[in-house]
Design a protein around this motif. Structure first.
Motif, short mmCIF file in Angstrom:
data_model
loop_
_atom_site.label_atom_id
_atom_site.label_comp_id
_atom_site.label_asym_id
_atom_site.label_seq_id
_atom_site.Cartn_x
_atom_site.Cartn_y
_atom_site.Cartn_z
N ASP A 145 111.17 10.24 -33.18
CA ASP A 145 112.52 9.75 -32.92
C ASP A 145 113.21 9.45 -34.25
OD1 ASP A 145 111.69 9.83 -30.32
OD2 ASP A 145 112.32 7.79 -29.83
N SER A 146 114.50 9.76 -34.32
CA SER A 146 115.25 9.43 -35.54
C SER A 146 115.33 7.92 -35.70
CB SER A 146 116.65 10.04 -35.48
OG SER A 146 117.39 9.53 -34.37
N ILE A 147 115.68 7.21 -34.64
CA ILE A 147 115.76 5.75 -34.65
C ILE A 147 114.56 5.21 -33.90
CG2 ILE A 147 117.18 3.74 -34.10
CD1 ILE A 147 118.56 5.67 -36.03
N ASP A 148 113.59 4.65 -34.63
CA ASP A 148 112.39 4.13 -33.97
C ASP A 148 112.46 2.62 -33.78
OD1 ASP A 148 111.96 3.18 -36.53
OD2 ASP A 148 109.82 3.69 -36.54
N PHE A 149 113.60 2.01 -34.17
CA PHE A 149 113.88 0.58 -34.02
C PHE A 149 112.95 -0.29 -34.87
CE2 PHE A 149 115.42 2.60 -30.12
CZ PHE A 149 116.76 2.28 -30.23
N ASN A 150 112.23 0.35 -35.79
CA ASN A 150 111.44 -0.39 -36.77
C ASN A 150 111.84 -0.05 -38.20
OD1 ASN A 150 109.54 -1.91 -35.08
ND2 ASN A 150 108.77 0.09 -34.47
N GLY A 151 112.85 0.81 -38.35
CA GLY A 151 113.35 1.16 -39.67
C GLY A 151 112.50 2.13 -40.44
N ASN A 152 111.58 2.86 -39.75
CA ASN A 152 110.66 3.75 -40.46
C ASN A 152 111.22 5.14 -40.74
OD1 ASN A 152 108.53 1.86 -40.53
ND2 ASN A 152 107.97 2.36 -38.42
N TYR A 157 113.83 8.93 -43.80
CA TYR A 157 112.66 9.65 -43.28
C TYR A 157 111.55 9.74 -44.33
CZ TYR A 157 115.69 10.89 -39.39
OH TYR A 157 116.53 10.84 -38.32
N LYS A 158 111.22 8.61 -44.94
CA LYS A 158 110.23 8.60 -46.02
C LYS A 158 108.86 9.13 -45.59
CE LYS A 158 112.52 4.96 -48.66
NZ LYS A 158 112.44 3.57 -49.19
N PRO A 159 108.38 8.84 -44.37
CA PRO A 159 107.07 9.41 -43.98
C PRO A 159 107.06 10.93 -44.00
CG PRO A 159 107.66 7.62 -42.50
CD PRO A 159 108.88 7.91 -43.33
N LEU A 160 108.16 11.56 -43.64
CA LEU A 160 108.22 13.03 -43.64
C LEU A 160 108.17 13.59 -45.05
CD1 LEU A 160 110.92 13.83 -40.92
CD2 LEU A 160 108.44 14.02 -40.72
N SER A 279 114.02 -6.21 -37.27
CA SER A 279 113.71 -4.85 -37.71
C SER A 279 114.92 -3.99 -37.40
CB SER A 279 112.48 -4.30 -36.97
OG SER A 279 111.33 -5.06 -37.27
N ALA A 280 115.39 -3.25 -38.41
CA ALA A 280 116.62 -2.48 -38.21
C ALA A 280 116.61 -1.26 -39.12
CB ALA A 280 117.85 -3.35 -38.50
N SER A 281 117.41 -0.28 -38.75
CA SER A 281 117.64 0.90 -39.59
C SER A 281 119.00 0.74 -40.25
CB SER A 281 117.63 2.18 -38.74
OG SER A 281 116.35 2.37 -38.15
N GLU A 282 119.07 1.05 -41.51
CA GLU A 282 120.30 0.87 -42.27
C GLU A 282 121.48 1.57 -41.59
OE1 GLU A 282 122.14 2.02 -46.68
OE2 GLU A 282 119.99 2.19 -46.29
N PHE A 287 119.16 -4.36 -33.57
CA PHE A 287 118.35 -5.30 -34.34
C PHE A 287 117.22 -5.80 -33.46
CE2 PHE A 287 122.57 -5.03 -36.00
CZ PHE A 287 122.39 -4.98 -37.38
N SER A 288 116.02 -5.29 -33.70
CA SER A 288 114.86 -5.58 -32.86
C SER A 288 114.13 -6.83 -33.32
CB SER A 288 113.90 -4.39 -32.87
OG SER A 288 114.53 -3.21 -32.40
#
Length: 348
Positions: A145-152, A157-160, A279-282, A287-288
């Motif tokens: 998912d693009s938005i995983d609600f944990n900011g990952n 997309y740093k893991p990719l 936890s949020a994505s910029e 906001f989880s």
């Protein structure tokens, strides 16, 4: 569980008590926007309330091609197909890659739209990275998912970026990004394409950002044409033509609402005493949080937020504050004031 008899906008009245509502997925507040509704009603009069014929029918309506071209241009993809829902769009792509010569990897927090309940969903990106580097067989496909609600994931997309993407097919569910993130609401497609994966397919719901009941799939023209030739696509009822026509007609409304949403998000962050609690994505208006007591305290103060187990009753509790374009400045300031006075909020 709370049952109401109308669409939940910025406010809800329950048993005579008024609440501000900071939940749901109506990010642009289109479902209750008068101008948007007028366009939708106009298009219902032209195209009818529904259309259940196959896209392979000998009689075809031109709005499908027009809407798919509009979406492709918005997102920055070569091609696009629409479906009746984002879930069905994800299931079509899942079905397409569920063959023996593909090896499927599901990143943490991947939405069930992209799998059938048979696949293992990784609990950590580190383990996924290890397994995919050690795997020597099959065509590798990563679902996330693009938005995983944990900011990952979104926006960087740093893991990719740790993976050899030139050898990997990426399938991304951008349901919570399309319409509100990226240039002109185009979501993550253009950025993900810049990472140069072997193949990129993006699926999404058009209901969360664009306010219509439909789904879409984006990718290279060749892969989209292959998807169109499947029984899955040919046997499915399409999106409602009136909804797709409204998608095109409401372009200026989308842009205005998107700008308002980002201003509301900035206002919220500016007035929070402890934004790191969430936890949020910029740049994303969700906001989880994991403290169930916070949802109870907010409700006692006249604020309702998203707070339920998803997608089934045995899954983890999903608790988040959701901002929308329909919220007024005073709503957001009231929410911040209440949060800032709660002792539970001032420790993460």
């Amino acid at each position: 569980m709370i049952t109401i008899d109308q669409f939940p906008g910025r406010a809800i009245t329950i048993d005579g008590k008024d609440f501000l509502y900071f939940g749901g997925t109506s990010y642009l507040g289109l479902q209750t926007d008068t101008d948007f509704q007028k366009l939708f009603i106009k298009n219902i009069k032209k195209y009818g309330t529904s259309y259940s014929a196959s896209r392979k029918s000998n009689i075809r309506i031109s709005i499908f091609d027009k809407a798919e071209s509009y979406l492709s241009n918005t997102v920055g993809s070569e091609s696009c197909i629409t479906m009746s829902s984002g879930y069905l769009a994800g299931q079509l792509v899942c079905d397409y890659f569920s063959k023996e010569d593909y090896k499927l990897y599901y990143a943490p927090n991947t939405h069930s739209a992209l799998f059938r309940g048979k696949q293992e969903v990784y609990q950590s990106w580190q383990q996924l990275e290890t397994d995919i580097l050690n795997d020597q067989g099959g065509k590798q496909v990563i679902f996330l998912d693009s938005i995983d609600f944990n900011g990952n994931n979104y926006p960087d997309y740093k893991p990719l970026q740790k993976l050899q993407l030139e050898n990997i097919i990426l399938v991304i569910d951008d349901s919570h990004g399309i319409g509100i993130t990226g240039e002109n609401g185009g979501g993550s497609f253009s950025y993900l394409q810049s990472l140069q994966p072997k193949e990129l397919i993006v699926t999404c719901s058009l209901g969360k950002g664009f306010g219509i009941q439909a789904g879409a799939i984006f990718g290279r023209q060749s892969i989209i044409e292959n998807l169109k030739e499947t029984q899955f696509f040919g046997g499915s009822s399409p999106a409602t033509p009136a909804a797709l026509a409204t998608l095109i007609d409401a372009h200026s409304i989308f842009l205005r609402k998107k700008d308002l949403l980002h201003r509301n998000t900035a206002l919220f962050l500016k007035n929070l005493a402890n934004p790191l609690f969430f936890s949020a994505s910029e740049g994303h208006p969700t906001f989880s949080f994991k403290n169930e007591q916070l949802a109870t305290l907010l409700e006692e103060n006249g604020i309702l937020v998203t707070n339920f187990r998803y997608p089934t009753e045995v899954d983890d509790l999903m608790s988040r504050i959701v901002l929308s374009s329909s919220h007024e400045k005073e709503d957001i300031l009231k929410l911040c004031k209440i949060l800032n006075t709660l002792s539970i909020y001032n420790t993460k």
